[in-house]
Scaffold this active site. Structure first.
Site, PDB file in Angstrom:
ATOM      1  N   HIS A  71       0.954  -1.339   0.140  1.00 46.45           N
ATOM      2  CA  HIS A  71       0.058   0.134   0.094  1.00 46.45           C
ATOM      3  C   HIS A  71       0.719   1.316  -0.070  1.00 46.45           C
ATOM      4  CE1 HIS A  71      -2.501   3.233   1.711  1.00 46.45           C
ATOM      5  NE2 HIS A  71      -3.386   2.691   1.259  1.00 46.45           N
ATOM      6  N   HIS A  72       1.931   1.331   0.787  1.00 45.03           N
ATOM      7  CA  HIS A  72       2.691   2.358   1.061  1.00 45.03           C
ATOM      8  C   HIS A  72       4.020   2.111   1.675  1.00 45.03           C
ATOM      9  CE1 HIS A  72       0.787   3.780   4.781  1.00 45.03           C
ATOM     10  NE2 HIS A  72       2.042   4.157   5.147  1.00 45.03           N
ATOM     11  N   GLN A 147       9.539   1.541   6.560  1.00 44.55           N
ATOM     12  CA  GLN A 147       8.300   0.866   7.003  1.00 44.55           C
ATOM     13  C   GLN A 147       7.522   0.548   5.833  1.00 44.55           C
ATOM     14  OE1 GLN A 147       4.807   3.652   7.985  1.00 44.55           O
ATOM     15  NE2 GLN A 147       4.920   2.559  10.064  1.00 44.55           N
ATOM     16  N   HIS A 149       3.717  -1.067   4.502  1.00 41.92           N
ATOM     17  CA  HIS A 149       2.281  -1.277   4.922  1.00 41.92           C
ATOM     18  C   HIS A 149       1.735  -2.356   3.700  1.00 41.92           C
ATOM     19  CE1 HIS A 149      -2.149   0.267   5.015  1.00 41.92           C
ATOM     20  NE2 HIS A 149      -1.886  -0.856   5.606  1.00 41.92           N
ATOM     21  N   HIS A 216      -1.188  12.380  -0.074  1.00 40.41           N
ATOM     22  CA  HIS A 216      -1.211  10.952   0.185  1.00 40.41           C
ATOM     23  C   HIS A 216      -2.849  11.070   0.941  1.00 40.41           C
ATOM     24  CE1 HIS A 216      -1.141   6.735   1.599  1.00 40.41           C
ATOM     25  NE2 HIS A 216      -1.393   7.240   2.638  1.00 40.41           N
ATOM     26  N   HIS A 218      -6.167   7.981   1.049  1.00 38.74           N
ATOM     27  CA  HIS A 218      -6.524   6.418   0.664  1.00 38.74           C
ATOM     28  C   HIS A 218      -7.870   6.814  -0.361  1.00 38.74           C
ATOM     29  CE1 HIS A 218      -5.377   4.841   4.945  1.00 38.74           C
ATOM     30  NE2 HIS A 218      -4.389   5.282   4.256  1.00 38.74           N
ATOM     31  N   MET A 292      -6.904   9.086   5.345  1.00 39.89           N
ATOM     32  CA  MET A 292      -5.640   9.783   5.657  1.00 39.89           C
ATOM     33  C   MET A 292      -5.556  11.162   4.844  1.00 39.89           C
ATOM     34  SD  MET A 292      -2.349   7.527   6.604  1.00 39.89           S
ATOM     35  CE  MET A 292      -2.294   6.421   7.903  1.00 39.89           C
TER      36      MET A 292
END
Length: 345
Positions: A71-72, A147, A149, A216, A218, A292
């Site tokens: 996703h990111h 990180q 996701h 960014h 969703h 978000m």
């Protein structure tokens, strides 16, 4: 104790391939997930690397991921990572399963800096000439933490090594890069068109030069716009567009619309225009069922250090809007439509 993964990375950092870029000796370093198997939906995983006690400058980022899998991704610089494990569960709002053996921790335990972010099959990013993110000796960044996701659980036996190839040099850069993130909390009511807005004044005696931005959201995001706001001698705010995009296009860093410097006392402002046809309210949160609203501004300073303040956040709707903040002359229509769209009344 540092993990074996981190020690191995230190052993190979000097034997990676390199190429010449603008006369620089630039090396490539793979910061990748160590063949993980996401065991549930909406899992955030982090993996760290410790930087040897030398000074490095990150000058480019090449993603190694696809939106079908990820996703990111966000690259953090940390003084102290959230964990010394090879990888860990770093979803700040995730719910831990009873069978989950992974440690849960935030990406950075101390000194968190967002350096780069990627989503929706964005392309590689190369920083402008003589610009770099300083990491290692002489900076407050001793670790890099990736990180990732993952939206969906992986089948048993299927692993993933998504991540980022970091382009770096040891040659000093006179223009040090930084990122400031503008974001909101809040709620999008069912069957509504809602503006999520944020603004913060630059309070440090620094001159920053914006050069790239990233949006960014969703699935409910329609337009995300960011501005520099400067009050003139008559008390009227002048709004200068920094960037505006459909956030459902590749979420890479794009060149800003205006590279004029930003000074102490200027205001950074961003808006996410959201449209919901859902029968329920949608709150800000980490999963695809949530939303978000983020606007990342990448900048550099000349012969100075980047901003200490790296985050600008408001409560968002229904508690905060530009109109109930200390702003005027608001571009009510222009901030919510793309240039090739008709302006809605």
């Amino acid at each position: 104790m540092e993990s074996r993964h981190m020690v191995l990375i230190l052993c190979v950092i000097f034997v990676l391939n390199f190429h010449e870029s603008r006369g620089l000796l630039v090396r490539k370093y793979p910061l990748l997930m160590p063949n993980v198997n996401p065991d549930r939906d909406e899992l955030y995983l982090c993996t760290p690397v410790k930087i040897v006690p030398k000074t490095f400058y990150l000058v480019g980022f090449e993603p190694n991921a696809t939106m079908n899998t990820v996703h990111h991704m966000i690259l953090f610089g940390c003084s102290v990572p959230g964990s010394s494990d090879q990888y860990w569960d770093c979803g700040e709002m995730s719910v831990s399963n009873g069978d989950n053996k992974l440690k849960r921790a935030i990406p950075c335990a101390d000194g968190s800096h967002v350096l780069y972010a990627w989503a929706r099959d964005a392309k590689a990013l190369e920083l402008p000439e003589d610009v770099g993110f300083q990491v290692g000796k002489g900076s407050k960044i001793s670790y890099l933490v990736l990180q990732v996701h993952y939206s969906k659980k992986f089948p048993d036996g299927v692993s993933d090594d998504s991540g980022i190839f970091l382009m770096y040099t040891e040659e000093r850069r006179s223009k040090l890069a930084g990122v400031i993130l503008l974001g909101t909390g809040g709620v999008i009511p069912a069957h509504s068109r809602t503006n999520m807005e944020v603004s913060c004044e630059i309070g440090e005696h620094k001159t920053i030069y914006p050069f790239a931005y990233r949006t960014h959201t969703h699935s409910l995001g329609k337009v995300v716009s960011g501005y520099k706001v400067r009050r003139n001698q008559y008390g009227i705010d002048d709004w200068t567009l920094l960037g505006k995009r459909d956030p459902l296009t590749p979420q890479m860093f794009y060149p800003v619309a205006n590279r004029d410097p930003i000074y102490k006392g200027d205001v950074l402002a961003a808006r996410c225009t959201m449209e919901s046809d859902r029968d329920r309210d949608t709150y800000v949160g980490p999963t695809n069922k949530d939303e978000m609203c983020n606007f990342y501004l990448m900048y550099y300073v000349e012969n100075d250090s980047p901003l200490k303040n790296k985050l600008c956040v408001t409560q968002g709707p229904p508690n905060y809007y530009w109109s109930n903040g200390d702003l005027n002359n608001i571009p009510t229509v222009e901030a919510s439509v793309l240039d090739d769209q008709p302006k809605l009344s």
